[in-house]
Every structure is written in structure tokens, then in C-alpha cells.
Design a protein around this motif. Structure first.
Motif, PDB file in Angstrom:
ATOM      1  N   ASP A 117      58.669 -43.539   0.558  1.00  0.00           N
ATOM      2  CA  ASP A 117      59.046 -42.333   1.289  1.00  0.00           C
ATOM      3  C   ASP A 117      60.323 -41.744   0.712  1.00  0.00           C
ATOM      4  O   ASP A 117      60.449 -40.531   0.542  1.00  0.00           O
ATOM      5  N   LYS A 150      62.505 -47.032   0.938  1.00  0.00           N
ATOM      6  CA  LYS A 150      61.614 -47.108   2.094  1.00  0.00           C
ATOM      7  C   LYS A 150      60.187 -46.856   1.625  1.00  0.00           C
ATOM      8  O   LYS A 150      59.879 -45.798   1.070  1.00  0.00           O
ATOM      9  N   ASP A 152      56.113 -46.108   1.875  1.00  0.00           N
ATOM     10  CA  ASP A 152      55.293 -45.282   2.760  1.00  0.00           C
ATOM     11  C   ASP A 152      54.400 -46.183   3.617  1.00  0.00           C
ATOM     12  O   ASP A 152      54.330 -47.410   3.414  1.00  0.00           O
ATOM     13  N   ASP A 153      53.697 -45.599   4.583  1.00  0.00           N
ATOM     14  CA  ASP A 153      52.913 -46.380   5.549  1.00  0.00           C
ATOM     15  C   ASP A 153      51.817 -47.199   4.864  1.00  0.00           C
ATOM     16  O   ASP A 153      51.575 -48.360   5.227  1.00  0.00           O
ATOM     17  N   GLU A 154      51.149 -46.609   3.881  1.00  0.00           N
ATOM     18  CA  GLU A 154      50.056 -47.310   3.200  1.00  0.00           C
ATOM     19  C   GLU A 154      50.555 -48.558   2.477  1.00  0.00           C
ATOM     20  O   GLU A 154      49.961 -49.639   2.559  1.00  0.00           O
ATOM     21  N   GLN A 155      51.677 -48.423   1.765  1.00  0.00           N
ATOM     22  CA  GLN A 155      52.232 -49.557   1.035  1.00  0.00           C
ATOM     23  C   GLN A 155      52.798 -50.605   1.990  1.00  0.00           C
ATOM     24  O   GLN A 155      52.712 -51.813   1.726  1.00  0.00           O
ATOM     25  N   SER A 156      53.386 -50.146   3.093  1.00  0.00           N
ATOM     26  CA  SER A 156      53.938 -51.084   4.080  1.00  0.00           C
ATOM     27  C   SER A 156      52.843 -51.977   4.656  1.00  0.00           C
ATOM     28  O   SER A 156      53.022 -53.189   4.811  1.00  0.00           O
ATOM     29  N   LEU A 157      51.695 -51.385   4.970  1.00  0.00           N
ATOM     30  CA  LEU A 157      50.574 -52.159   5.514  1.00  0.00           C
ATOM     31  C   LEU A 157      50.027 -53.136   4.481  1.00  0.00           C
ATOM     32  O   LEU A 157      49.683 -54.276   4.802  1.00  0.00           O
ATOM     33  N   TYR A 161      55.743 -55.458   4.442  1.00  0.00           N
ATOM     34  CA  TYR A 161      57.147 -55.115   4.695  1.00  0.00           C
ATOM     35  C   TYR A 161      57.327 -53.639   4.400  1.00  0.00           C
ATOM     36  O   TYR A 161      56.475 -53.013   3.768  1.00  0.00           O
ATOM     37  N   ASP A 162      58.436 -53.046   4.876  1.00  0.00           N
ATOM     38  CA  ASP A 162      58.567 -51.589   4.727  1.00  0.00           C
ATOM     39  C   ASP A 162      59.797 -51.126   3.975  1.00  0.00           C
ATOM     40  O   ASP A 162      59.980 -49.927   3.776  1.00  0.00           O
ATOM     41  N   THR A 163      60.666 -52.042   3.532  1.00  0.00           N
ATOM     42  CA  THR A 163      61.843 -51.630   2.770  1.00  0.00           C
ATOM     43  C   THR A 163      62.103 -52.598   1.622  1.00  0.00           C
ATOM     44  O   THR A 163      61.689 -53.769   1.666  1.00  0.00           O
TER      45      THR A 163
END
Length: 246
Positions: A117, A150, A152-157, A161-163
Motif C-alpha cells: 500500500d 505496509k 496490501d490486503d491480498e499480500q497480507s492474507l 502479516y501486514d507490515t
């Protein structure tokens, strides 16, 4: 983390604000800038559009030399967004003498086509001007820094992890050469080495058209030694823009 980033931003801004206030009272200040704009539009069998804009400002306040940069890139093919990048950066250089200085820099970049992001980088360290004779300029900077990204949502899922964040070694090399009175070549290298190596190179040739108006041709290369899965390590950008200096 947001509180940490906000605190860091305020801390970075404090010396600029304090020095600015003092020098504005004394009336010792200079200000200059460059604005760029480029666009391509096609209609008919192929509908495409692309826009590139850039605003760079430089300011001298006593011993401080401050630089501000805003960039934006947007491309659309047949109604589908195929490229989008926004960048904002600030740097303050405190001059010890004509060649040596301390730098403090921070930047923020949005590029959803990398799987993130946004990305934020901050660094402080030592800089040295090797050549500065009016026609040729060469400087280098090195120091510790910090990078925060940070996903994005697709990669976080997908990754769980998200960061991502790490301490980095930051380096920069800035070169410019005035070919003639109306043309100039510039080269910038920036690298951050931590958990991975991330670098940016910009080579540009500028030629005056009339007065303060010029044409600029630039090639920008971005590199990440460890990109996310299904993403390439190298991005290139080639553009032609009109440049106005003020």
C-alpha cells in the motif's frame, strides 16, 4: 506504529521550523523550484492515457539547505489502471562548511503495483560535496535509516502479516554536469540496504527551449533484491516532460 511515525515526523520537522523562524526574521532566505508535466493521450482503436507530474523546491535558510519533492505518475489502458505511483520527500542539509554537512531526510511512496500500500523511509547522516564549481556538482551521503512498508490486503492474507520494517544503511550519490549553457545532465543514485537492497537511479538530460522553459528526458530504474512473489525486482520508467524553472 502510527504514533511512532508521527513522532519521528515531528522530530524531523522541529529543526527546520526553528531555523526557518529565526532566518525569516533576519530576512536571509532564498527559494527556487522546478515544475514538470508530461502527458500522452490516444483514442480510437486504442484508448490510453498517461500523466507524469513533478514539483521540486529548494530553500536556503541560514546554514540549512532544504529540498522538497512531489511526484505523481498515472497510466490507464482501455479504462484499466496499469500504473500509479505517488511520492513525497523532504530533506534538510545543515552545512558545517562549504563541503561538509549533516542531512536529515524522509520520504513516503504509494505504489500499489508492488504489492504494498505504501512505503516510508527516514534517515540521517553525513554528506560531503566533492565538486561544486558551478558547472559540475558531485556529492555523496551515508547514514543509518529506517524503512517501513505496509502490504496490501491480498499480500497480507497470503503471507499472514501486514507490515515489513527494518533498520537500513542509507546511501546517496548526486551528480550533475552543465554540458552547455542551455543543456544539463544529472544522475542520482539512492540505496537502502537492510533485510534487502532497494535502490533508485534517475538519469536525466535537460535542454532549454526558451527562457525558463525546458524539455527533460529521464530514465528511472527502481530495484528491489527481494520482491514479493509474482513481482519483478526491477521497474523502469522512461518519460519526456516539459520543465519550468522559477
Amino acid at each position: 506504529m502510527k504514533k511512532l511515525l508521527l513522532t519521528a515526523a515531528v522530530t524531523l520537522a522541529m529543526p527546520f521550523a526553528a531555523q526557518a523562524g529565526a532566518d525569516f526574521v533576519e530576512g536571509d532566505k532564498t527559494f527556487a523550484g522546478e515544475a514538470e508535466l508530461g502527458a500522452t493521450l490516444t483514442t480510437g482503436n486504442t484508448d490510453t492515457s498517461s500523466f507524469k507530474a513533478r514539483l521540486g523546491l529548494k530553500q536556503e535558510l541560514g546554514n540549512w539547505e532544504n529540498a522538497y519533492l512531489l511526484e505523481g505518475l498515472y497510466k490507464e489502458d482501455s479504462g484499466e489502471n496499469t500504473a500509479k505511483r505517488y511520492y513525497a520527500g523532504i530533506q534538510g542539509d545543515y552545512k558545517f562548511d562549504e563541503k561538509n554537512y549533516m542531512y536529515v531526510t524522509a520520504n513516503y511512496e504509494v505504489d500499489p503495483f508492488t504489492g504494498f500500500d505504501y512505503k516510508a523511509v527516514g534517515s540521517a547522516g553525513y554528506g560531503h560535496k566533492f565538486i561544486d564549481n558551478g558547472r559540475t556538482f558531485l556529492s555523496a551521503e551515508i547514514g543509518p535509516g529506517y524503512i517501513y512498508k505496509k502490504l496490501d490486503d491480498e499480500q497480507s492474507l497470503a503471507l499472514g502479516y501486514d507490515t515489513e520494517d527494518s533498520v537500513v544503511a542509507h546511501g546517496a550519490l548526486n551528480f550533475s554536469y552543465e554540458i552547455t549553457e542551455s543543456s544539463k545532465f544529472t544522475q542520482l543514485f539512492v540505496a537502502d540496504y537492510g533485510d534487502s537492497l532497494e535502490g533508485r537511479s534517475e538519469s536525466a538530460l535537460t535542454a532549454n527551449i526558451i527562457g525558463a522553459l525546458a524539455m527533460k528526458f529521464a530514465v528511472i530504474v527502481r530495484y528491489n533484491s527481494e520482491p514479493l512473489e509474482d513481482f519483478k525486482s526491477t521497474d523502469t520508467e522512461t518519460n519526456m516532460t516539459l520543465l519550468y524553472a522559477f
